[in-house]
Design a protein around this motif. Structure first.
Motif, PDB file in Angstrom:
ATOM      1  N   VAL A 170      -2.778   3.671  -2.892  1.00 22.86           N
ATOM      2  CA  VAL A 170      -2.829   2.701  -3.986  1.00 22.86           C
ATOM      3  C   VAL A 170      -2.279   1.380  -3.469  1.00 22.86           C
ATOM      4  CG1 VAL A 170      -2.157   2.182  -6.359  1.00 22.86           C
ATOM      5  CG2 VAL A 170      -2.409   4.567  -5.647  1.00 22.86           C
ATOM      6  N   THR A 171      -3.066   0.331  -3.597  1.00 21.17           N
ATOM      7  CA  THR A 171      -2.594  -1.018  -3.266  1.00 21.17           C
ATOM      8  C   THR A 171      -2.149  -1.689  -4.562  1.00 21.17           C
ATOM      9  OG1 THR A 171      -4.134  -1.191  -1.420  1.00 21.17           O
ATOM     10  CG2 THR A 171      -3.183  -3.244  -2.246  1.00 21.17           C
ATOM     11  N   VAL A 196       0.864  -1.176   0.000  1.00 26.44           N
ATOM     12  CA  VAL A 196       0.000   0.000   0.000  1.00 26.44           C
ATOM     13  C   VAL A 196       0.904   1.230   0.000  1.00 26.44           C
ATOM     14  CG1 VAL A 196      -1.864   1.241   1.137  1.00 26.44           C
ATOM     15  CG2 VAL A 196      -1.759  -1.262   1.281  1.00 26.44           C
ATOM     16  N   LEU A 197       0.789   2.029  -1.045  1.00 33.96           N
ATOM     17  CA  LEU A 197       1.649   3.184  -1.245  1.00 33.96           C
ATOM     18  C   LEU A 197       0.829   4.459  -1.241  1.00 33.96           C
ATOM     19  CD1 LEU A 197       3.679   1.752  -4.281  1.00 33.96           C
ATOM     20  CD2 LEU A 197       4.276   1.584  -1.855  1.00 33.96           C
ATOM     21  N   GLN A 198       1.419   5.540  -0.728  1.00 36.30           N
ATOM     22  CA  GLN A 198       0.755   6.830  -0.782  1.00 36.30           C
ATOM     23  C   GLN A 198       0.999   7.498  -2.133  1.00 36.30           C
ATOM     24  OE1 GLN A 198       2.179   8.552   3.091  1.00 36.30           O
ATOM     25  NE2 GLN A 198      -0.024   8.830   3.436  1.00 36.30           N
ATOM     26  N   PRO A 199       0.143   8.437  -2.527  1.00 38.45           N
ATOM     27  CA  PRO A 199       0.175   8.945  -3.908  1.00 38.45           C
ATOM     28  C   PRO A 199       1.349   9.847  -4.232  1.00 38.45           C
ATOM     29  CG  PRO A 199      -1.429  10.166  -2.609  1.00 38.45           C
ATOM     30  CD  PRO A 199      -0.964   9.021  -1.759  1.00 38.45           C
ATOM     31  N   GLY A 200       1.908  10.540  -3.217  1.00 36.76           N
ATOM     32  CA  GLY A 200       3.011  11.454  -3.494  1.00 36.76           C
ATOM     33  C   GLY A 200       4.369  10.805  -3.508  1.00 36.76           C
ATOM     34  N   LEU A 201       4.413   9.481  -3.369  1.00 41.98           N
ATOM     35  CA  LEU A 201       5.679   8.743  -3.366  1.00 41.98           C
ATOM     36  C   LEU A 201       6.231   8.684  -4.782  1.00 41.98           C
ATOM     37  CD1 LEU A 201       7.571   7.058  -1.518  1.00 41.98           C
ATOM     38  CD2 LEU A 201       6.183   5.058  -2.118  1.00 41.98           C
ATOM     39  N   ARG A 202       7.409   9.245  -4.979  1.00 36.73           N
ATOM     40  CA  ARG A 202       8.041   9.190  -6.304  1.00 36.73           C
ATOM     41  C   ARG A 202       8.550   7.781  -6.577  1.00 36.73           C
ATOM     42  NH1 ARG A 202      11.456  14.894  -6.496  1.00 36.73           N
ATOM     43  NH2 ARG A 202       9.674  16.229  -7.017  1.00 36.73           N
ATOM     44  N   ALA A 203       8.619   7.467  -7.861  1.00 39.11           N
ATOM     45  CA  ALA A 203       8.967   6.109  -8.257  1.00 39.11           C
ATOM     46  C   ALA A 203      10.309   5.634  -7.702  1.00 39.11           C
ATOM     47  CB  ALA A 203       8.934   5.993  -9.777  1.00 39.11           C
ATOM     48  N   PRO A 204      11.389   6.431  -7.769  1.00 34.95           N
ATOM     49  CA  PRO A 204      12.657   5.929  -7.221  1.00 34.95           C
ATOM     50  C   PRO A 204      12.584   5.620  -5.733  1.00 34.95           C
ATOM     51  CG  PRO A 204      13.043   7.823  -8.643  1.00 34.95           C
ATOM     52  CD  PRO A 204      11.566   7.744  -8.423  1.00 34.95           C
ATOM     53  N   GLN A 205      11.852   6.453  -4.975  1.00 33.72           N
ATOM     54  CA  GLN A 205      11.721   6.209  -3.546  1.00 33.72           C
ATOM     55  C   GLN A 205      10.857   4.974  -3.284  1.00 33.72           C
ATOM     56  OE1 GLN A 205      11.569   9.550  -4.830  1.00 33.72           O
ATOM     57  NE2 GLN A 205      13.735   9.496  -4.254  1.00 33.72           N
TER      58      GLN A 205
END
Length: 530
Positions: free
Chosen positions: A267-268, A168-177
């Motif tokens: 987002v899961t 489960v990821l938050q929306p502002g997380l950039r792809a590399p992170q």
């Protein structure tokens, strides 16, 4: 770190074109320097007012303090439009007509809901902002009284289920992170679009992104198992199980909605174990048709590589598949078409698929070039947007567009789009170089990604519009889709309406009216305003 305000990506990675390439552009396309000094950020005028004091106070209350509401000129300019070539040309000229009245940084789902309530109370529109990488007008609403909802504070890995292989990821997380956080637990998302360095998880979902390894990992919308959506009317949650027959899939309604229905707040996704090996190599085909037939064979009958892409003759000759070697292929007039294959997985699986795929490619007429082209592509896979900026700096115009169709229509689609772009720009006095590659493959079809380079003409912003419209018309006439992975935004909206049809569009507008009755969310993006 913020992205370049007037270009792409990390300022440290921006580099000028080699003199040899600048000379080639002058001789081949008549490219000439514009002769104007670039504006400094501090010299860019901000043309619109900030939000009213009462609205700013309500927004500050919604996000836990005034420090999370920005009205300074630099913050507003950095959240003006996206990163298409017209976007960059306009901001470089000092055009800030689409500047937000404030930049708001919520830290949670509840704070997003509070922001939406505050904006409703003060009649402000809302544009969700992730990495700011839209190239189709997705950040340029039709209203000017709006705030940019920057989700950078919502950048966590909330949960990882190693048994189910979900995260489960938050929306502002950039792809590399996101990749770094998952790699620390032994997993990967496997989503590597060209915008990878700056794009966010929420943006991937909102625009139905597709990464360069989609042949192996799938598109981003195929990775999404669940979503949480904040709307002016409340919260929508989807994703109780990996698959369901419990009615229509609301998740699919949210994916690709581009902030028009709500703000994605989590987002899961499904994740996979980190690959033991990554191997990339190049293959040569005599023609684009021959190479496309080989890719179709692998996509339909297997074994399917993790990465599978094919440059046409022009793109191969120029060397665009290897951005750090632009122009190198011009010495070889018989360059043919370069295909890149990549394999990721366990050592045993990678070796087996590579050997089996090589047999198919040879049978289809391919010649193995070796690891060097593949490794060079992998090294420079995120470099093309930086190259675009360097082209603009010397007076060239460079832009991309993409589409997709069933395999039987791909040859006609390729010809129709190339012809539309070439004829329109030539008639305008700026004959172009049009390049193309197959960027994503499926059992039933493929995506075509076009790159166009020309002189800028008298008005570099408006000179592209007729060519883009002609390409859009050609895409619909042949039966392609108006976008495979860039999205709709405002640039593709009118053609999307025609592609979807009036009844389907009316149904989507009914959804928007229920979730966003005042039309606050990204007005004019995806769907026409009422």
């Amino acid at each position: 770190m913020d992205m370049l305000w007037n270009g792409w990506g990390d300022p440290v990675k921006a580099a000028p074109l080699p003199d040899s390439v600048t000379a080639l552009l002058r001789d081949l396309l008549g490219v000439k320097p514009r002769g104007t000094e670039p504006l400094a950020l501090t010299d860019v005028p901000v043309s619109g007012p900030t939000a009213a004091p009462a609205a700013l106070a309500a927004l500050a209350d919604a996000v836990g303090g005034a420090e999370h509401v920005r009205t300074d000129a630099e913050s507003r300019i950095r959240h003006t439009r996206g990163k298409s070539t017209p976007d960059l040309l306009r901001i470089r000229s000092g055009d800030t007509t689409d500047v937000p009245q404030a930049v708001v940084l919520p830290g949670s789902h509840d704070e997003v809901l509070a922001v939406l309530r505050a904006c409703s109370a003060h009649a402000l529109a809302v544009v969700p902002f992730g990495g700011g990488t839209s190239v189709v007008g997705g950040l340029a609403p039709e209203r000017r009284d709006f705030v940019a909802l920057d989700l950078r504070r919502m950048d966590g890995l909330l949960d990882l289920d190693p048994v189910s292989r979900t995260a489960v990821l938050q929306p502002g997380l950039r792809a590399p992170q996101a990749e770094a956080l998952l790699a620390g637990r032994g997993f990967t998302l496997g989503h590597f679009p060209q915008s990878f360095e700056w794009a966010t998880v929420g943006g991937f979902a909102a625009a139905r992104s597709s990464g360069q390894a989609s042949a192996g990992y799938g598109r981003f919308d195929e990775m999404v198992l669940g979503l949480t959506l904040a709307t002016p009317e409340g919260t929508v949650e989807t994703g109780r199980a990996p698959r369901s027959a419990a009615g229509p899939d609301v998740r699919q309604l949210i994916l690709g909605s581009e902030g028009a229905f709500g703000v994605i707040t989590s987002v899961t996704v499904r994740v996979r174990p980190l690959p033991e090996r990554r191997v990339y190599e190049g293959w040569r085909f005599a023609s684009f048709d021959e190479g496309a037939a080989a890719l179709r064979r692998l996509a339909q009958d297997g074994p399917r590589p993790t990465v599978l892409r094919l440059s046409d003759e022009t793109e191969t000759l120029i060397g665009l598949a290897q951005p750090d070697a632009i122009g190198a292929g011009l010495a070889n007039s018989d360059a043919g078409c370069l295909a890149i294959t990549g394999y990721e997985g366990t050592a045993e699986d990678t070796a087996q698929r590579r050997e089996q795929a090589a047999a198919v490619l040879r049978e289809c007429g391919g010649t193995l070039v070796g690891a060097e082209p593949g490794e060079r592509w992998a090294h420079g896979r995120y470099s093309a947007p930086y190259l675009r900026d360097a082209l603009l700096d010397v007076g060239a115009f460079a832009e991309t567009l993409e589409t997709a169709a069933f395999w039987s229509r791909v040859p006609e689609l390729y010809t129709a789009v190339r012809t539309a772009l070439t004829d329109t720009l030539t008639e305008a006095g700026t004959p172009p170089l049009v390049m193309c590659h197959v960027s994503h493959v499926y059992e039933n079809g493929a995506s075509l990604y076009f790159t166009v380079v020309s002189a800028q003409g008298e008005d570099p912003v408006t000179h592209w519009t007729p060519a883009k419209h002609a390409a859009n018309e050609a895409i619909l006439a042949v039966g392609g889709t108006i976008s495979h992975h860039h999205g709709v935004g405002t640039d593709h909206r009118d053609w999307y309406v025609r592609e979807a049809g009036p009844l389907a569009v009316d149904a989507l507008r009914a959804v928007k009216r229920r979730l966003d009755p005042e039309g606050l969310l990204n007005p004019g993006v995806l769907l026409p305003t009422d």
